[in-house]
Enzyme design. Structure first.
Site, PDB file in Angstrom:
ATOM      1  N   CYS A   1     -33.923 -14.457  25.046  1.00 55.12           N
ATOM      2  CA  CYS A   1     -32.785 -15.267  25.474  1.00 55.12           C
ATOM      3  C   CYS A   1     -32.720 -15.336  27.009  1.00 55.12           C
ATOM      4  O   CYS A   1     -33.539 -15.996  27.628  1.00 55.12           O
ATOM      5  CB  CYS A   1     -31.491 -14.734  24.861  1.00 55.12           C
ATOM      6  SG  CYS A   1     -30.148 -15.936  24.821  1.00 55.12           S
TER       7      CYS A   1
ATOM      8  N   HIS B   1     -32.528 -14.042  18.546  1.00 58.94           N
ATOM      9  CA  HIS B   1     -32.072 -12.657  18.449  1.00 58.94           C
ATOM     10  C   HIS B   1     -32.287 -12.151  17.024  1.00 58.94           C
ATOM     11  O   HIS B   1     -32.344 -12.927  16.073  1.00 58.94           O
ATOM     12  CB  HIS B   1     -30.581 -12.556  18.778  1.00 58.94           C
ATOM     13  CG  HIS B   1     -30.234 -12.872  20.186  1.00 58.94           C
ATOM     14  ND1 HIS B   1     -30.500 -12.015  21.227  1.00 58.94           N
ATOM     15  CD2 HIS B   1     -29.643 -13.967  20.739  1.00 58.94           C
ATOM     16  CE1 HIS B   1     -30.069 -12.544  22.361  1.00 58.94           C
ATOM     17  NE2 HIS B   1     -29.544 -13.734  22.088  1.00 58.94           N
TER      18      HIS B   1
END
Length: 484
Positions: free
Chosen positions: A333, A429
């Protein structure tokens, strides 16, 4: 039955989240429809919900303990710190703006209506609502406009049990002191207490236990022993990072720098259960270990500021040296954004509009935007099936995306891998929880991954905690209190 019970603490990190999760599982195992609830949370560890919002990681874990999908009503107000004096405000799972220290108290009081809407919806669908407070009601400087502790408890009429942590010392003073400093009407909401994290023979604390009962007028519901299984649960509180050990010999090291605004660091938890891996969370002031086999740049709530911190700590030099040695680098991310050539923030999402150079290890550029991407995804990465979730504000493009990290179901793609195959970036994630993906990644460093399912490990830990709570505290008494 239909009832509710709130656990508040004498301070942060006294174990409220774990106890709520354990009680959720204990009562769910008895056949009750249980739901978790936290009116206001502050954390950069979050999870995507079934209704497309986001909530604190602890409430997602508690939903798992109840064997239900997480929903944005379980944490209606989430504050995600992005600078020393400002936080992104998430209400009912969606971004509502930014709160700073200058407008926090005023804005907080207006959110009680949102909290109560979520509370009412959850109460209508369950037998028992288990509520977790935030921080401590003894922080009387924060009482005006409070929605996290007594402000909520009194508005909803929910009885409170106060949790004290004996492991940190001073548990008698913290419990009795809370009774002494809070408003009498608030104190009347507290109907009992629990002593958490006890090591040794509980009989040694019998006199102290009776002293707390005598000085507060509250009933003790039990002494909870140290819960080893809690170490197998994901944590949302970054204070735990300061306690992580440095490497043991004989294992391959996965190293992750602790960024000032690190987010979703529970992505790395599955590595802790790999016997051939030592996960090293690198604190400020220490270099990334030169012997690391994998360096992970984690998620961040303030990518540009955390990239500056990477450079200030000299971690960028360590990462480039690791790259020259042929070491594996994975950016998650915000860490993926840092690995690119440039990060632009034309809308001032993270502060003043700006543009900075990235680490330049992936041929991509990122433009931050006010639109937050929140979705669960499935696909294939490193030749194996993968599932996870996206939670980011920004779009990353460039030639490097022609070699994506993952191919997503429905025809999309995610992330990038450099031509040498040693630098990988992804917005996904939760990847490492799956044995197949973890096995494929660790194969790059010659480690055979354990074939364990991280989700199954977490589920077993919840059952173990529920069993211990059932053995050591009066959960029947707590249930009667909730129904009163």
């Amino acid at each position: 039955m239909s009832g509710a019970l709130m656990l508040q603490g004498t301070g942060s990190d006294v174990g409220k989240s774990v106890l709520v999760a354990g009680l959720c599982r204990a009562w769910t195992n008895r056949g009750l429809r249980v739901r978790p609830f936290k009116p206001q949370n502050m954390s950069n560890n979050a999870a995507v919900t079934a209704d497309g919002g986001e909530i604190g990681r602890a409430q997602a874990l508690q939903a798992l303990a109840c064997r239900v999908e997480p929903h944005s009503d379980m944490n209606p107000v989430l504050l995600k710190p992005q600078a020393d004096r400002s936080s992104q405000l998430i209400v009912h799972g969606r971004v509502r703006g930014t709160l700073g220290s200058n407008n926090f108290r005023e804005a907080r009081g207006t959110l009680l209506a949102d909290v109560m809407q979520s509370h009412d919806r959850l109460r209508a669908e369950c037998d028992l609502l288990l509520v977790e407070g935030a921080g401590s009601p003894a922080e009387i400087n924060l009482r005006a406009g409070d929605i996290a502790n007594m402000g909520f408890a009194r508005a909803a009429g929910v009885p409170v049990v106060l949790v004290g942590d004996i492991d940190r010392g001073g548990v008698i003073a913290s419990l009795v002191g809370t009774r002494a400093v809070i408003d009498p009407a608030d104190a009347a909401m507290i109907r009992g207490f629990l002593v958490n994290k006890f090591r040794g023979d509980p009989a040694l604390f019998a006199d102290g236990y009776r002293a707390v009962e005598a000085r507060t007028g509250w009933r003790g519901f039990g002494i909870i022993p140290w819960l080893p299984a809690a170490a197998r649960l994901p944590s949302e509180d970054a204070v735990i990072l300061d306690r992580r050990s440095m490497p043991d010999s004989g294992r391959r090291i996965v190293a992750c720098p602790i960024l000032p605004r690190i987010a979703n660091f529970d992505d790395l938890d599955p590595f802790r259960l790999e016997p051939g891996i030592e996960l090293v969370m690198v604190p400020p002031g220490r270099p990334i270990p030169a012997e690391a086999a994998i360096v992970v740049l984690p998620g961040s709530k303030a990518t540009i500021a955390d990239l500056a911190a990477v450079r200030a700590e000299g971690w960028d030099i360590d990462i480039r040296a690791h790259h020259r040695r042929g070491g594996l680098i994975v950016g998650l991310c915000g860490g993926y954004q840092m690995l690119g050539r440039r990060i632009a923030d034309p809308h001032g999402i993270e502060g003043v509009p700006s543009e900075v150079e990235g680490l330049g290890l992936l041929d991509v550029t990122t433009t931050l935007s006010p639109v937050k991407v929140l979705r669960r995804v499935h696909g294939e990465a490193l030749g194996v099936p993968v599932e996870g979730y996206e939670m980011h504000m920004g779009e990353t493009r460039g030639p490097g995306t022609a070699a994506p990290f993952a191919r997503l179901d429905g025809g999309g793609a995610d992330g990038a891998i450099d031509p040498g195959g040693t630098v990988m970036g992804t917005y996904l994630h939760g990847l490492f929880a799956a044995p197949a993906l973890r096995r494929a990644l660790l194969a790059h460093i010659g480690v055979a991954a354990r074939a364990h399912d991280h989700g199954a490990d977490v589920d077993a830990a919840l059952d173990a905690i529920a069993e211990t709570l059932s053995d050591h505290i009066d959960i029947d008494g707590l249930l009667r209190l909730a129904a009163s």
